[in-house]
Motif scaffolding. Structure first.
Motif, PDB file in Angstrom:
ATOM      1  N   VAL A   1       0.823  -1.172  -0.019  1.00 43.74           N
ATOM      2  CA  VAL A   1      -0.056  -0.263   0.188  1.00 43.74           C
ATOM      3  C   VAL A   1       0.884   1.193  -0.046  1.00 43.74           C
ATOM      4  O   VAL A   1       0.682   2.165  -0.857  1.00 43.74           O
ATOM      5  N   PHE A   2       1.775   1.294   0.848  1.00 49.92           N
ATOM      6  CA  PHE A   2       2.847   2.424   0.996  1.00 49.92           C
ATOM      7  C   PHE A   2       3.488   2.615  -0.378  1.00 49.92           C
ATOM      8  O   PHE A   2       3.567   3.719  -0.877  1.00 49.92           O
ATOM      9  N   VAL A   3       4.082   1.510  -0.922  1.00 42.59           N
ATOM     10  CA  VAL A   3       4.943   1.967  -2.239  1.00 42.59           C
ATOM     11  C   VAL A   3       3.934   2.208  -3.404  1.00 42.59           C
ATOM     12  O   VAL A   3       4.136   3.173  -4.236  1.00 42.59           O
ATOM     13  N   MET A   4       2.691   1.617  -3.332  1.00 43.75           N
ATOM     14  CA  MET A   4       2.013   1.920  -4.573  1.00 43.75           C
ATOM     15  C   MET A   4       1.461   3.391  -4.501  1.00 43.75           C
ATOM     16  O   MET A   4       1.332   3.983  -5.292  1.00 43.75           O
ATOM     17  N   LEU A   5       1.034   3.833  -3.240  1.00 41.27           N
ATOM     18  CA  LEU A   5       0.345   4.925  -3.190  1.00 41.27           C
ATOM     19  C   LEU A   5       1.760   5.972  -3.178  1.00 41.27           C
ATOM     20  O   LEU A   5       1.445   7.309  -3.859  1.00 41.27           O
ATOM     21  N   TRP A   6       2.907   5.768  -2.896  1.00 40.04           N
ATOM     22  CA  TRP A   6       4.080   6.768  -3.057  1.00 40.04           C
ATOM     23  C   TRP A   6       4.258   7.126  -4.571  1.00 40.04           C
ATOM     24  O   TRP A   6       4.336   8.136  -5.051  1.00 40.04           O
ATOM     25  N   ILE A   7       4.323   5.909  -5.429  1.00 44.78           N
ATOM     26  CA  ILE A   7       4.486   5.856  -6.752  1.00 44.78           C
ATOM     27  C   ILE A   7       3.032   6.574  -7.521  1.00 44.78           C
ATOM     28  O   ILE A   7       3.384   7.532  -8.203  1.00 44.78           O
ATOM     29  N   ILE A   8       2.105   6.275  -7.081  1.00 41.53           N
ATOM     30  CA  ILE A   8       0.849   6.834  -7.778  1.00 41.53           C
ATOM     31  C   ILE A   8       0.837   8.140  -7.345  1.00 41.53           C
ATOM     32  O   ILE A   8       0.519   9.050  -8.310  1.00 41.53           O
ATOM     33  N   SER A   9       1.070   8.540  -6.262  1.00 38.56           N
ATOM     34  CA  SER A   9       0.880  10.154  -5.815  1.00 38.56           C
ATOM     35  C   SER A   9       2.036  10.840  -6.693  1.00 38.56           C
ATOM     36  O   SER A   9       1.894  12.017  -6.841  1.00 38.56           O
ATOM     37  N   GLY A  10       3.135  10.296  -6.801  1.00 39.53           N
ATOM     38  CA  GLY A  10       4.180  10.892  -7.314  1.00 39.53           C
ATOM     39  C   GLY A  10       4.055  10.954  -8.967  1.00 39.53           C
ATOM     40  O   GLY A  10       4.043  12.350  -9.606  1.00 39.53           O
ATOM     41  N   ILE A  11       3.340  10.207  -9.633  1.00 37.66           N
ATOM     42  CA  ILE A  11       3.034  10.070 -10.965  1.00 37.66           C
ATOM     43  C   ILE A  11       1.722  10.758 -11.127  1.00 37.66           C
ATOM     44  O   ILE A  11       1.793  12.042 -12.126  1.00 37.66           O
ATOM     45  N   ALA A  12       0.901  11.239 -10.112  1.00 39.88           N
ATOM     46  CA  ALA A  12      -0.507  11.852 -10.421  1.00 39.88           C
ATOM     47  C   ALA A  12      -0.254  13.223  -9.695  1.00 39.88           C
ATOM     48  O   ALA A  12      -1.055  14.151  -9.908  1.00 39.88           O
ATOM     49  N   ARG A  13       0.913  13.501  -9.104  1.00 38.77           N
ATOM     50  CA  ARG A  13       1.432  14.874  -8.588  1.00 38.77           C
ATOM     51  C   ARG A  13       0.353  15.172  -7.460  1.00 38.77           C
ATOM     52  O   ARG A  13      -0.209  16.265  -7.330  1.00 38.77           O
ATOM     53  N   TRP A  14      -0.094  14.169  -6.740  1.00 35.77           N
ATOM     54  CA  TRP A  14      -0.891  14.615  -5.575  1.00 35.77           C
ATOM     55  C   TRP A  14      -0.155  15.215  -4.398  1.00 35.77           C
ATOM     56  O   TRP A  14       1.197  15.144  -4.481  1.00 35.77           O
ATOM     57  N   THR A  15      -0.753  15.752  -3.476  1.00 40.36           N
ATOM     58  CA  THR A  15       0.113  16.598  -2.500  1.00 40.36           C
ATOM     59  C   THR A  15       0.126  15.752  -0.955  1.00 40.36           C
ATOM     60  O   THR A  15       0.284  16.028  -0.098  1.00 40.36           O
TER      61      THR A  15
ATOM     62  N   LEU B   1       2.260   7.034   4.998  1.00 37.31           N
ATOM     63  CA  LEU B   1       2.496   5.970   6.115  1.00 37.31           C
ATOM     64  C   LEU B   1       1.278   5.820   6.966  1.00 37.31           C
ATOM     65  O   LEU B   1       0.965   4.795   7.210  1.00 37.31           O
ATOM     66  N   LEU B   2       0.434   6.904   7.122  1.00 40.79           N
ATOM     67  CA  LEU B   2      -0.799   6.932   7.981  1.00 40.79           C
ATOM     68  C   LEU B   2      -1.749   5.828   7.135  1.00 40.79           C
ATOM     69  O   LEU B   2      -2.401   4.981   7.675  1.00 40.79           O
ATOM     70  N   ILE B   3      -1.838   6.135   6.155  1.00 38.88           N
ATOM     71  CA  ILE B   3      -2.973   5.273   5.035  1.00 38.88           C
ATOM     72  C   ILE B   3      -2.471   3.750   5.195  1.00 38.88           C
ATOM     73  O   ILE B   3      -3.388   2.962   5.184  1.00 38.88           O
ATOM     74  N   ALA B   4      -1.084   3.647   4.974  1.00 40.01           N
ATOM     75  CA  ALA B   4      -0.553   2.271   4.854  1.00 40.01           C
ATOM     76  C   ALA B   4      -0.763   1.538   6.300  1.00 40.01           C
ATOM     77  O   ALA B   4      -1.087   0.574   6.464  1.00 40.01           O
ATOM     78  N   VAL B   5      -0.612   2.353   7.221  1.00 39.83           N
ATOM     79  CA  VAL B   5      -0.883   1.587   8.707  1.00 39.83           C
ATOM     80  C   VAL B   5      -2.183   1.298   8.920  1.00 39.83           C
ATOM     81  O   VAL B   5      -2.817   0.216   9.179  1.00 39.83           O
ATOM     82  N   LEU B   6      -3.154   2.025   8.511  1.00 39.64           N
ATOM     83  CA  LEU B   6      -4.779   1.869   8.854  1.00 39.64           C
ATOM     84  C   LEU B   6      -4.996   0.725   7.698  1.00 39.64           C
ATOM     85  O   LEU B   6      -5.783   0.041   8.307  1.00 39.64           O
ATOM     86  N   ALA B   7      -4.574   0.711   6.541  1.00 42.26           N
ATOM     87  CA  ALA B   7      -4.861  -0.185   5.442  1.00 42.26           C
ATOM     88  C   ALA B   7      -4.085  -1.414   6.249  1.00 42.26           C
ATOM     89  O   ALA B   7      -4.983  -2.623   6.186  1.00 42.26           O
ATOM     90  N   GLY B   8      -3.144  -1.458   6.782  1.00 40.95           N
ATOM     91  CA  GLY B   8      -2.312  -2.575   7.422  1.00 40.95           C
ATOM     92  C   GLY B   8      -3.372  -3.203   8.628  1.00 40.95           C
ATOM     93  O   GLY B   8      -3.243  -4.603   8.706  1.00 40.95           O
ATOM     94  N   SER B   9      -3.715  -2.206   9.160  1.00 41.13           N
ATOM     95  CA  SER B   9      -4.467  -2.791  10.540  1.00 41.13           C
ATOM     96  C   SER B   9      -5.956  -3.606  10.006  1.00 41.13           C
ATOM     97  O   SER B   9      -6.209  -4.475  10.557  1.00 41.13           O
ATOM     98  N   PHE B  10      -6.466  -3.045   8.940  1.00 42.50           N
ATOM     99  CA  PHE B  10      -7.756  -3.887   8.208  1.00 42.50           C
ATOM    100  C   PHE B  10      -7.076  -5.137   7.820  1.00 42.50           C
ATOM    101  O   PHE B  10      -7.882  -6.103   8.004  1.00 42.50           O
ATOM    102  N   GLU B  11      -6.043  -4.994   7.136  1.00 35.94           N
ATOM    103  CA  GLU B  11      -5.681  -6.211   6.449  1.00 35.94           C
ATOM    104  C   GLU B  11      -5.324  -7.453   7.559  1.00 35.94           C
ATOM    105  O   GLU B  11      -5.395  -8.560   7.422  1.00 35.94           O
TER     106      GLU B  11
END
Length: 116
Positions: A65-79, A86-96
């Protein structure tokens, strides 16, 4: 059925956080969440989880989740910055972690057996 539950939870969790924390559009956030859900299901749940323990599969899913979000946010130029990803990855990991228990048929709260 279980894939649909995962996609629904990932869709809501990741989409809501990405839209709230960045300048991403709703459509791009939904597509990202669905893509992450599918990849983590194929890699983490179908390949890694049957061969390892829940903790290992959860860490790998969180890292994906972390790596994919990092790559996608860089390509899409998200802020999104490092701490938000990291917060999103930790929350997604908790669900996982809980999702893996459900996949394996484990119970969160097993009744303790008393010795007679």
């Amino acid at each position: 059925m279980k894939l649909l539950v995962k996609l629904l939870v990932h869709g809501i969790l990741i989409t809501a956080l990405v839209v709230a924390l960045s300048d991403a559009s709703l459509i791009s956030a939904v597509l990202t969440a669905l893509g992450i859900g599918i990849v983590t299901y194929l890699v983490g749940d179908l390949y890694i989880l049957p061969r390892t323990r829940n903790r290992v599969a959860t860490l790998i899913d969180g890292a994906l989740v972390f790596v994919m979000l990092w790559i996608i946010s860089g390509i899409a130029r998200w802020t999104l910055d490092f701490s938000e990803i990291l917060l999103i990855a930790v929350l997604a990991g908790s669900f996982e972690y809980l999702f893996h228990m459900w996949l394996r048929g484990e119970h969160l709260f097993k009744k303790r057996q008393r010795a007679s």
